[in-house]
Design an enzyme around this catalytic site. Structure first.
Site, PDB file in Angstrom:
ATOM      1  N   SER A  12       0.864  -1.179   0.000  1.00 13.70           N
ATOM      2  CA  SER A  12       0.000   0.000   0.000  1.00 13.70           C
ATOM      3  C   SER A  12       0.901   1.230   0.000  1.00 13.70           C
ATOM      4  CB  SER A  12      -0.868   0.012   1.267  1.00 13.70           C
ATOM      5  OG  SER A  12      -1.261   1.324   1.567  1.00 13.70           O
ATOM      6  N   HIS A  37      -1.630  -1.975  -4.272  1.00 12.84           N
ATOM      7  CA  HIS A  37      -2.893  -1.782  -3.546  1.00 12.84           C
ATOM      8  C   HIS A  37      -3.058  -0.274  -3.348  1.00 12.84           C
ATOM      9  CE1 HIS A  37      -5.884  -2.785  -0.301  1.00 12.84           C
ATOM     10  NE2 HIS A  37      -5.396  -1.693   0.280  1.00 12.84           N
ATOM     11  N   ASP A  39      -5.160   2.810  -2.067  1.00 15.96           N
ATOM     12  CA  ASP A  39      -6.205   3.122  -1.082  1.00 15.96           C
ATOM     13  C   ASP A  39      -6.972   4.382  -1.469  1.00 15.96           C
ATOM     14  OD1 ASP A  39      -5.920   1.079   1.047  1.00 15.96           O
ATOM     15  OD2 ASP A  39      -3.870   1.855   1.123  1.00 15.96           O
ATOM     16  N   MET A  41     -10.028   6.846  -0.490  1.00 11.40           N
ATOM     17  CA  MET A  41     -10.900   7.235   0.640  1.00 11.40           C
ATOM     18  C   MET A  41     -11.658   8.493   0.271  1.00 11.40           C
ATOM     19  SD  MET A  41      -8.313   6.652   3.820  1.00 11.40           S
ATOM     20  CE  MET A  41      -7.160   5.273   3.862  1.00 11.40           C
ATOM     21  N   HIS A  71      -8.614  -0.177  -3.328  1.00 11.32           N
ATOM     22  CA  HIS A  71      -9.352  -0.479  -2.103  1.00 11.32           C
ATOM     23  C   HIS A  71     -10.278   0.707  -1.861  1.00 11.32           C
ATOM     24  CE1 HIS A  71      -9.121  -1.103   2.568  1.00 11.32           C
ATOM     25  NE2 HIS A  71     -10.340  -1.277   2.092  1.00 11.32           N
ATOM     26  N   MET A  73     -12.598   2.722  -0.065  1.00 13.11           N
ATOM     27  CA  MET A  73     -13.196   3.038   1.245  1.00 13.11           C
ATOM     28  C   MET A  73     -14.103   4.241   1.035  1.00 13.11           C
ATOM     29  SD  MET A  73      -9.758   2.327   3.442  1.00 13.11           S
ATOM     30  CE  MET A  73      -8.695   2.409   2.015  1.00 13.11           C
ATOM     31  N   MET A 142     -10.245  -6.765   6.808  1.00  8.36           N
ATOM     32  CA  MET A 142      -9.461  -5.649   7.354  1.00  8.36           C
ATOM     33  C   MET A 142      -8.928  -6.013   8.737  1.00  8.36           C
ATOM     34  SD  MET A 142      -9.168  -3.229   5.202  1.00  8.36           S
ATOM     35  CE  MET A 142      -8.469  -1.941   6.245  1.00  8.36           C
ATOM     36  N   GLY A 147      -8.999   3.632   7.177  1.00  8.36           N
ATOM     37  CA  GLY A 147      -8.882   5.091   7.231  1.00  8.36           C
ATOM     38  C   GLY A 147      -7.466   5.608   7.316  1.00  8.36           C
ATOM     39  N   GLY A 150      -0.423   2.659   9.243  1.00 13.64           N
ATOM     40  CA  GLY A 150       0.397   2.689  10.456  1.00 13.64           C
ATOM     41  C   GLY A 150      -0.315   2.325  11.742  1.00 13.64           C
ATOM     42  N   ASP A 176      -5.274  -6.651   5.362  1.00 16.97           N
ATOM     43  CA  ASP A 176      -4.808  -5.276   5.160  1.00 16.97           C
ATOM     44  C   ASP A 176      -4.887  -4.508   6.466  1.00 16.97           C
ATOM     45  OD1 ASP A 176      -4.190  -2.760   4.168  1.00 16.97           O
ATOM     46  OD2 ASP A 176      -6.131  -2.457   3.177  1.00 16.97           O
ATOM     47  N   GLY A 177      -3.722  -4.004   6.894  1.00 19.07           N
ATOM     48  CA  GLY A 177      -3.681  -3.175   8.090  1.00 19.07           C
ATOM     49  C   GLY A 177      -2.722  -3.719   9.127  1.00 19.07           C
ATOM     50  N   GLY A 178      -1.603  -3.033   9.311  1.00 15.68           N
ATOM     51  CA  GLY A 178      -0.656  -3.434  10.346  1.00 15.68           C
ATOM     52  C   GLY A 178       0.074  -4.732  10.044  1.00 15.68           C
ATOM     53  N   GLY A 198       1.792  -1.785   4.174  1.00 14.07           N
ATOM     54  CA  GLY A 198       2.135  -0.395   3.880  1.00 14.07           C
ATOM     55  C   GLY A 198       3.384   0.033   4.603  1.00 14.07           C
TER      56      GLY A 198
HETATM   57  O1  LIG Z   1      -6.523   0.354   3.829  1.00 10.47           O
HETATM   58  C1  LIG Z   1      -5.659   0.825   4.530  1.00 10.47           C
HETATM   59  C2  LIG Z   1      -6.013   1.702   5.669  1.00 10.47           C
HETATM   60  O2  LIG Z   1      -7.364   1.866   5.727  1.00 10.47           O
HETATM   61  C3  LIG Z   1      -4.200   0.568   4.173  1.00 10.47           C
HETATM   62  O3  LIG Z   1      -4.133  -0.259   3.042  1.00 10.47           O
HETATM   63  C4  LIG Z   1      -3.437  -0.058   5.308  1.00 10.47           C
HETATM   64  O4  LIG Z   1      -3.568   0.641   6.474  1.00 10.47           O
HETATM   65  C5  LIG Z   1      -1.978  -0.304   4.941  1.00 10.47           C
HETATM   66  O5  LIG Z   1      -1.103   0.379   5.695  1.00 10.47           O
HETATM   67  P1  LIG Z   1      -0.321  -0.217   6.968  1.00 10.47           P
HETATM   68  O6  LIG Z   1       0.369  -1.494   6.526  1.00 10.47           O
HETATM   69  O7  LIG Z   1       0.609   0.868   7.307  1.00 10.47           O
HETATM   70  O8  LIG Z   1      -1.341  -0.500   8.039  1.00 10.47           O
HETATM   71 FE   LIG Z   2      -6.093  -0.722   2.032  1.00 11.78          FE
END
Ligand SMILES: O=C(CO)[C@H](O)[C@H](O)COP(=O)(O)O
Ligand SMILES: [Fe+2]
Length: 225
Positions: A12, A37, A39, A41, A71, A73, A142, A147, A150, A176-178, A198
């Site tokens: 991301s 990917h 994002d 929003m 993605h 959102m 997710m 949103g 990090g 996806d996420g962290g 990301g």
């Molecule tokens: O959809 C997302 C946030 O809504 C991002 O794709 C996701 O947060 C990727 O970043 P990280 O790996 O830093 O969490």
């Molecule tokens: Fe994402």
């Protein structure tokens, strides 16, 4: 024809230097990313704004043969299907939470030549997305509240991934996420095969080694299953 699951890493670019979107994207690809990917929003479905189809189209003009996943959102995913298809998107992944007629959105995405990804937030039960699996290509679980990049990985979401993998051995399941070196084993063992990462990849001292190691961990888990 038998189809095998494949481990794929889709970085991301959310937390990269967005003034250098093309350079950052190309660097990720040169370092072994399997897809991008992106994002999107809308400041409504989530409390943040990122980029839209004009930016995706510019990126596509510079990067030709790479799989782009957006993605979405956004509160009205149906609104952006045609512009994103025109921008050269390969897979349109949208959140089912704000949508009344998910099947119709899936149909329209396919009609516009894109693959269908269905995303759910951490608070949405997996049963809500399971009903649409037969008309989709991928499910995104997710592992943070959508949103922002990090954020901290939510391990409790792995029960959803494991459930889906047990029921659907060949389904593409994305997390996806962290997600990064510290959390990849958890995702791989639960059964995810498409990995969005990301901050962990963008900030890595050795991007290529990080991407390779994430993919190897996931592929090993697939091979063991
Ligand atoms: O959809 C997302 C946030 O809504 C991002 O794709 C996701 O947060 C990727 O970043 P990280 O790996 O830093 O969490
Ligand atoms: Fe994402």
């Amino acid at each position: 024809m038998t189809r095998n699951l494949k481990a794929m890493i889709g970085p991301s670019i959310l937390n990269s230097d967005l003034s250098r979107l093309y350079e950052e994207s190309q660097k990720l690809l040169d370092n072994g990313a399997d897809y991008l990917h992106l994002d999107v929003m809308d400041g409504h479905f989530v409390p943040n704004l990122t980029l839209g189809h004009p930016v995706v189209k510019c990126l596509r003009n510079k990067i030709k043969d790479v799989f782009f996943e957006t993605h979405m959102m956004v509160s009205k995913p149906e609104q952006w299907i045609v512009p994103m298809a025109d921008a050269g998107v390969n897979q349109y992944t949208f959140h089912i939470e704000p949508v009344d007629n998910v099947a119709e959105v899936c149909r329209k995405i396919r009609e516009n030549g894109m693959k269908v990804g269905l995303a759910i937030k951490p608070g949405t039960p997996v049963s809500e997305v399971e009903k649409y699996i037969s008309i989709s290509d991928m499910v995104l679980i997710m592992t943070v509240e959508p949103g922002f990049g990090g954020q901290k990985f939510m391990q409790d979401q792995m029960t959803k991934v494991k459930y889906l993998r047990d029921q659907y051995p060949l389904l593409d399941i994305e997390v996806d996420g962290g997600v990064g070196p510290a959390t990849i084993s958890c995702c791989a063992n639960a059964g995810a095969n498409m990995i969005v990462s990301g901050t962990a990849v963008i900030g890595a001292a050795d991007q290529a080694a990080t991407i390779r190691s994430l993919r190897d961990t996931v592929q090993e888990a697939i091979n063991k299953r």
